[in-house]
Design a protein around this motif. Structure first.
Motif, mmCIF file in Angstrom:
data_model
loop_
_atom_site.group_PDB
_atom_site.id
_atom_site.type_symbol
_atom_site.label_atom_id
_atom_site.label_comp_id
_atom_site.label_asym_id
_atom_site.label_seq_id
_atom_site.Cartn_x
_atom_site.Cartn_y
_atom_site.Cartn_z
ATOM 1 N N VAL A 142 15.009 -1.411 -8.466
ATOM 2 C CA VAL A 142 15.917 -0.758 -9.410
ATOM 3 C C VAL A 142 16.821 0.210 -8.651
ATOM 4 O O VAL A 142 16.437 0.788 -7.641
ATOM 5 C CB VAL A 142 15.138 -0.004 -10.519
ATOM 6 C CG1 VAL A 142 14.328 -0.964 -11.369
ATOM 7 C CG2 VAL A 142 14.244 1.072 -9.935
ATOM 8 N N GLU A 143 18.029 0.366 -9.169
ATOM 9 C CA GLU A 143 18.946 1.333 -8.579
ATOM 10 C C GLU A 143 18.727 2.662 -9.294
ATOM 11 O O GLU A 143 18.984 2.791 -10.491
ATOM 12 C CB GLU A 143 20.393 0.871 -8.723
ATOM 13 C CG GLU A 143 21.340 1.725 -7.932
ATOM 14 C CD GLU A 143 22.727 1.113 -7.789
ATOM 15 O OE1 GLU A 143 23.539 1.730 -7.085
ATOM 16 O OE2 GLU A 143 22.992 0.053 -8.379
ATOM 17 N N THR A 144 18.201 3.646 -8.572
ATOM 18 C CA THR A 144 17.857 4.938 -9.174
ATOM 19 C C THR A 144 19.005 5.937 -9.109
ATOM 20 O O THR A 144 19.022 6.900 -9.862
ATOM 21 C CB THR A 144 16.604 5.529 -8.501
ATOM 22 O OG1 THR A 144 16.826 5.607 -7.093
ATOM 23 C CG2 THR A 144 15.390 4.651 -8.788
ATOM 24 N N SER A 145 19.941 5.703 -8.201
ATOM 25 C CA SER A 145 21.184 6.470 -8.107
ATOM 26 C C SER A 145 22.155 5.588 -7.331
ATOM 27 O O SER A 145 21.725 4.627 -6.690
ATOM 28 C CB SER A 145 20.949 7.827 -7.419
ATOM 29 O OG SER A 145 20.533 7.646 -6.090
ATOM 30 N N THR A 178 21.140 3.863 -4.030
ATOM 31 C CA THR A 178 19.714 4.041 -3.736
ATOM 32 C C THR A 178 18.900 3.080 -4.581
ATOM 33 O O THR A 178 18.944 3.124 -5.808
ATOM 34 C CB THR A 178 19.253 5.489 -4.019
ATOM 35 O OG1 THR A 178 20.040 6.383 -3.241
ATOM 36 C CG2 THR A 178 17.785 5.667 -3.669
ATOM 37 N N ARG A 179 18.190 2.202 -3.917
ATOM 38 C CA ARG A 179 17.333 1.240 -4.611
ATOM 39 C C ARG A 179 15.873 1.528 -4.278
ATOM 40 O O ARG A 179 15.549 1.821 -3.133
ATOM 41 C CB ARG A 179 17.697 -0.187 -4.199
ATOM 42 C CG ARG A 179 19.121 -0.536 -4.536
ATOM 43 C CD ARG A 179 19.561 -1.881 -4.033
ATOM 44 N NE ARG A 179 18.649 -2.435 -3.055
ATOM 45 C CZ ARG A 179 18.551 -3.726 -2.750
ATOM 46 N NH1 ARG A 179 19.316 -4.582 -3.349
ATOM 47 N NH2 ARG A 179 17.711 -4.150 -1.852
ATOM 48 N N GLN A 180 15.031 1.469 -5.315
ATOM 49 C CA GLN A 180 13.601 1.711 -5.127
ATOM 50 C C GLN A 180 12.814 0.604 -5.813
ATOM 51 O O GLN A 180 13.286 -0.028 -6.768
ATOM 52 C CB GLN A 180 13.205 3.069 -5.709
ATOM 53 C CG GLN A 180 13.765 4.233 -4.912
ATOM 54 C CD GLN A 180 13.351 5.551 -5.510
ATOM 55 O OE1 GLN A 180 13.965 6.008 -6.465
ATOM 56 N NE2 GLN A 180 12.328 6.159 -4.933
ATOM 57 N N GLU A 220 9.910 -0.640 -8.195
ATOM 58 C CA GLU A 220 9.055 -0.227 -9.312
ATOM 59 C C GLU A 220 8.009 -1.300 -9.556
ATOM 60 O O GLU A 220 8.286 -2.492 -9.446
ATOM 61 C CB GLU A 220 9.874 -0.020 -10.596
ATOM 62 C CG GLU A 220 10.612 1.277 -10.614
ATOM 63 C CD GLU A 220 11.232 1.579 -11.964
ATOM 64 O OE1 GLU A 220 11.754 2.706 -12.093
ATOM 65 O OE2 GLU A 220 11.204 0.746 -12.884
ATOM 66 N N VAL A 241 6.250 6.809 -13.336
ATOM 67 C CA VAL A 241 7.507 6.943 -14.064
ATOM 68 C C VAL A 241 7.199 7.121 -15.548
ATOM 69 O O VAL A 241 6.578 6.254 -16.165
ATOM 70 C CB VAL A 241 8.397 5.703 -13.861
ATOM 71 C CG1 VAL A 241 9.688 5.823 -14.666
ATOM 72 C CG2 VAL A 241 8.691 5.492 -12.382
ATOM 73 N N ARG A 299 6.921 4.105 -9.294
ATOM 74 C CA ARG A 299 8.063 3.861 -8.407
ATOM 75 C C ARG A 299 7.645 4.267 -7.003
ATOM 76 O O ARG A 299 7.181 5.396 -6.783
ATOM 77 C CB ARG A 299 9.262 4.681 -8.865
ATOM 78 C CG ARG A 299 10.525 4.435 -8.053
ATOM 79 C CD ARG A 299 11.713 5.200 -8.612
ATOM 80 N NE ARG A 299 12.003 4.731 -9.959
ATOM 81 C CZ ARG A 299 12.442 5.531 -10.935
ATOM 82 N NH1 ARG A 299 12.643 6.820 -10.730
ATOM 83 N NH2 ARG A 299 12.704 5.041 -12.130
ATOM 84 N N ASN A 304 7.801 5.672 -3.429
ATOM 85 C CA ASN A 304 8.575 6.782 -2.883
ATOM 86 C C ASN A 304 9.498 6.277 -1.780
ATOM 87 O O ASN A 304 9.106 5.452 -0.963
ATOM 88 C CB ASN A 304 7.642 7.868 -2.334
ATOM 89 C CG ASN A 304 6.806 8.494 -3.431
ATOM 90 O OD1 ASN A 304 7.182 8.518 -4.599
ATOM 91 N ND2 ASN A 304 5.643 9.010 -3.061
#
Length: 183
Positions: A91-94, A97-99, A101, A148, A164, A166
């Motif tokens: 997922v794109e959290t900003s 920035t992809r993290q 989940e 989350v 999510r 880190n």
């Protein structure tokens, strides 16, 4: 004289007064029940211990061990909907920035921290993370992820948890769910 004057089944206390010579017989018994897994196995697979119904066996041959089907409240005799199985997504959290989940179901009514030491219905749920697949690289102390939001009650005795990992996904990241029966 061998005559049966009373019977006793189940647990609790039973006192029999009508015994010859005015004696009294006192019976005490504790009902011994199986584990939550045993009750689930009896209801979902079959009473007793049918073939391929052990914890680490796979009754329906779908690649998911029975203990995991129990922990996730899946169907041990058939195909399960993809939405009920653990799943991961990037997922794109900003912006930029992809993290990673990871979402899974766990039984409700337990105690402990989600993903670290949560225990319910006789099993412990542990999320493990790794940057590679080497045996010694997996961590399970909760330092590799953040929970989350709050658990989502599914209304069927389970709740959905999302964690999510880190740090951004800049390379390989791995996550898995470990389910351990409480001994």
């Amino acid at each position: 004289n061998g005559a049966v004057i009373d019977t006793f089944t189940g647990g609790g206390l039973r006192v029999v007064n009508d015994v010859a010579d005015g004696d009294v017989i006192r019976f005490e018994a504790e009902v011994v029940t199986g584990t939550a897994y045993d009750a689930w196995r009896d209801a979902e697979i079959g009473a007793g211990s049918p073939p391929k119904s052990g914890l680490y066996e796979d009754f329906d041959g779908d690649g998911i061990p029975n203990v995991m089907e129990f922990a996730l409240k899946l169907d041990p005799k058939g195909e399960d909907a993809a939405a009920l199985k653990p799943r991961a997504a990037v997922v794109e959290t900003s912006p930029g920035t992809r993290q990673l989940e990871f979402t899974f179901r766990q039984r409700t009514g337990g105690a402990g921290a989600a993903g670290v030491s949560y225990a319910a219905a006789g099993v412990i749920y542990t999320v493990q993370t790794s940057v590679d697949l080497n045996a010694g690289s997996w961590t399970e102390d909760g330092s590799g992820f953040t929970v989350v939001g709050t658990p989502i009650d599914n209304g069927d005795g389970t709740e959905t948890i999302t964690v999510r990992l880190n740090g951004p996904v800049n390379g390989k990241r791995f996550v898995r769910l470990k389910v351990t029966p409480v001994s």
